[in-house]
Motif scaffolding. Structure first.
Motif, PDB file in Angstrom:
ATOM      1  N   ARG A  89       1.889  -9.253   5.896  1.00  0.00           N
ATOM      2  CA  ARG A  89       0.985  -8.140   5.585  1.00  0.00           C
ATOM      3  C   ARG A  89       1.517  -6.868   6.240  1.00  0.00           C
ATOM      4  N   LEU A  90       1.859  -5.872   5.417  1.00  0.00           N
ATOM      5  CA  LEU A  90       2.511  -4.663   5.911  1.00  0.00           C
ATOM      6  C   LEU A  90       1.690  -3.404   5.692  1.00  0.00           C
ATOM      7  N   GLY A  91       0.770  -3.435   4.740  1.00  0.00           N
ATOM      8  CA  GLY A  91       0.110  -2.205   4.329  1.00  0.00           C
ATOM      9  C   GLY A  91       0.997  -1.401   3.389  1.00  0.00           C
ATOM     10  N   THR A  92       0.385  -0.451   2.704  1.00  0.00           N
ATOM     11  CA  THR A  92       1.092   0.403   1.751  1.00  0.00           C
ATOM     12  C   THR A  92       0.851   1.863   2.080  1.00  0.00           C
ATOM     13  N   ILE A  93       1.888   2.677   1.904  1.00  0.00           N
ATOM     14  CA  ILE A  93       1.651   4.111   1.862  1.00  0.00           C
ATOM     15  C   ILE A  93       1.930   4.581   0.436  1.00  0.00           C
ATOM     16  N   THR A 243       9.070  -3.483  10.299  1.00  0.00           N
ATOM     17  CA  THR A 243       7.806  -2.859  10.696  1.00  0.00           C
ATOM     18  C   THR A 243       7.377  -1.755   9.739  1.00  0.00           C
ATOM     19  N   TRP A 244       8.175  -1.485   8.725  1.00  0.00           N
ATOM     20  CA  TRP A 244       7.847  -0.406   7.792  1.00  0.00           C
ATOM     21  C   TRP A 244       6.839  -0.875   6.748  1.00  0.00           C
ATOM     22  N   PRO A 245       6.040   0.039   6.191  1.00  0.00           N
ATOM     23  CA  PRO A 245       5.098  -0.328   5.127  1.00  0.00           C
ATOM     24  C   PRO A 245       5.783  -0.339   3.766  1.00  0.00           C
ATOM     25  N   ILE A 246       5.113  -0.944   2.795  1.00  0.00           N
ATOM     26  CA  ILE A 246       5.518  -0.819   1.403  1.00  0.00           C
ATOM     27  C   ILE A 246       5.271   0.618   0.956  1.00  0.00           C
ATOM     28  N   VAL A 247       6.162   1.140   0.118  1.00  0.00           N
ATOM     29  CA  VAL A 247       6.006   2.496  -0.401  1.00  0.00           C
ATOM     30  C   VAL A 247       5.731   2.434  -1.900  1.00  0.00           C
ATOM     31  N   LYS A 248       4.656   3.065  -2.297  1.00  0.00           N
ATOM     32  CA  LYS A 248       4.308   3.190  -3.724  1.00  0.00           C
ATOM     33  C   LYS A 248       4.345   4.656  -4.100  1.00  0.00           C
ATOM     34  N   ALA A 249       5.247   4.993  -5.017  1.00  0.00           N
ATOM     35  CA  ALA A 249       5.229   6.327  -5.593  1.00  0.00           C
ATOM     36  C   ALA A 249       4.465   6.253  -6.923  1.00  0.00           C
TER      37      ALA A 249
END
Length: 377
Positions: A89-93, A243-249
């Motif tokens: 589980r990483l979260g998304t930005i 440790t980085w989040p998923i990125v959604k553009a």
């Protein structure tokens, strides 16, 4: 003789096999290891909230349950000794890099806000803070953080399901099923290209994009077609990507980080290509161009892998799950499109429960809906 035959060993079929075996159903899983299987070529974003499908009530309810089932299933597998599931589980930005993305950005935030009873809220991020969380990122015009997203490696998770299933008695074989055998209105098993026969009272077709090949035998239309998706794996040196989040553009692409400097970027969405799991110059260019638009700091990353998969896309965008009308013992589990890794384990559980007669599948996922639709035209 087996109680059930599962045709297809992707994440959906592997989940069905595992859950059936765990329920004490004598099951064999037959898989021909198709090139271009979607499970192998998915980036594995597990997030109902940030999907463009969130506005669809039926899809959203199902996807939310599927995302919620992952931690339970992971814990269950760990208790059985299978801790290597890749789930994290990483979260998304979510980031609007350019002005033309702002409308889609606002629509996504509004959809999530409208589902507050079901979802954790999104937090608006200062653009500089977004870059702090994902250093290669271009500074966005707007950014939000959503904590609920996770990621999974489809091959690793499916293998854990099959391995755990074998501990419960699941049999797995490499085999090309060519025929579902039917006597009257009752399934009696399957036959393979080599002439082998597997007798069973239940047969589940979980063949991904190839599932529609069984439609004529089952006297039902299975409107599932392949949509090609190409992704690229990058390695970013000296970066703590774990440790980085998923990125959604907001041009239908994403960046998914993994430990040890690896990131997965993608994906193309290519309809009308047939069963051609080919990497193409145009597809790889599209993926890399979009990745570098969003995160120009990845320009020096090493390309370490490229993958292509055929997503099984259903005519109405919803999966096909449950019993085949008028043929006792025949079941379908396919049509998840680009969200197979998110929905697959939960779909597999529901279909397995249906086969074992301990649960059911919502009627709106039945293949019968297409019959009903054609009759009203």
């Amino acid at each position: 003789m087996y109680d059930a035959v599962v045709v297809g060993g992707g994440i959906v079929g592997s989940s069905i096999g595992y859950h059936l075996a765990r329920a004490g159903v004598n099951t064999v899983l037959l898989d021909r290891n198709d090139e271009g299987r979607a499970t192998t070529a998915g980036a594995g974003v597990i997030s109902a909230a940030t999907s463009s499908r969130t506005a669809d009530d039926d899809w959203f309810e199902f996807a939310t349950d599927a995302v919620g089932y992952y931690p339970e299933l992971v814990s269950q597998l760990e208790c059985e000794g299978y801790s290597d599931t890749s789930y994290g589980r990483l979260g998304t930005i979510g980031v609007a890099i350019e002005a033309d993305e702002l409308e889609s950005y606002d629509e996504t935030v509004a959809r999530i806000d409208s589902r507050q009873s079901d979802l954790a809220p999104v937090d608006e991020l200062d653009p500089a803070a977004a870059v702090d969380r994902f250093p290669p990122l271009a500074e966005p015009k707007r950014a939000f953080h959503h904590p609920g997203a996770a990621r999974v490696n489809g091959d690793v998770f499916a293998r854990a399901l099959r391995d755990a299933g074998r501990e419960h008695g699941l049999t797995t074989m490499t085999s090309d099923v060519t025929e579902v055998r039917i006597d009257g209105d009752q399934v009696t098993g399957v036959e393979t290209a080599s002439g082998s026969r597997f007798d069973a009272e239940h047969v589940v077709i979980a063949g991904g994009a190839w599932s529609s090949a069984f439609g004529e035998q089952l006297a039902v239309e299975i409107p599932v077609t392949p949509k090609r998706g190409q992704i690229v794996h990058l390695e970013h040196p000296n970066a703590d990507t774990g440790t980085w989040p998923i990125v959604k553009a907001f041009r239908h692409h994403y960046i998914v980080p993994w430990p040890d400097g690896r990131l997965v970027v993608g994906a193309t969405r290519e309809a009308g290509v047939g069963f051609e799991p080919r990497l193409t110059a145009g597809g790889i260019h599209e993926v890399l161009e979009e990745a570098l638009r969003v995160a120009p700091g990845l320009a020096d990353a090493t390309v370490v892998d490229r993958r292509v998969g055929l997503r099984p896309v259903c005519a109405d965008g919803m999966p096909v799950l449950g019993a085949v009308p008028d043929i006792d013992g025949a079941f379908l589990a396919t049509g998840h499109g680009a969200t197979g890794l998110m929905l697959g384990p939960y779909s597999g559980k529901l279909v397995a429960d249906h086969v074992a007669d301990t649960g059911s599948v919502p009627d709106h996922f039945s293949v019968a809906r297409f019959e009903d639709s054609s009759e009203t035209k």
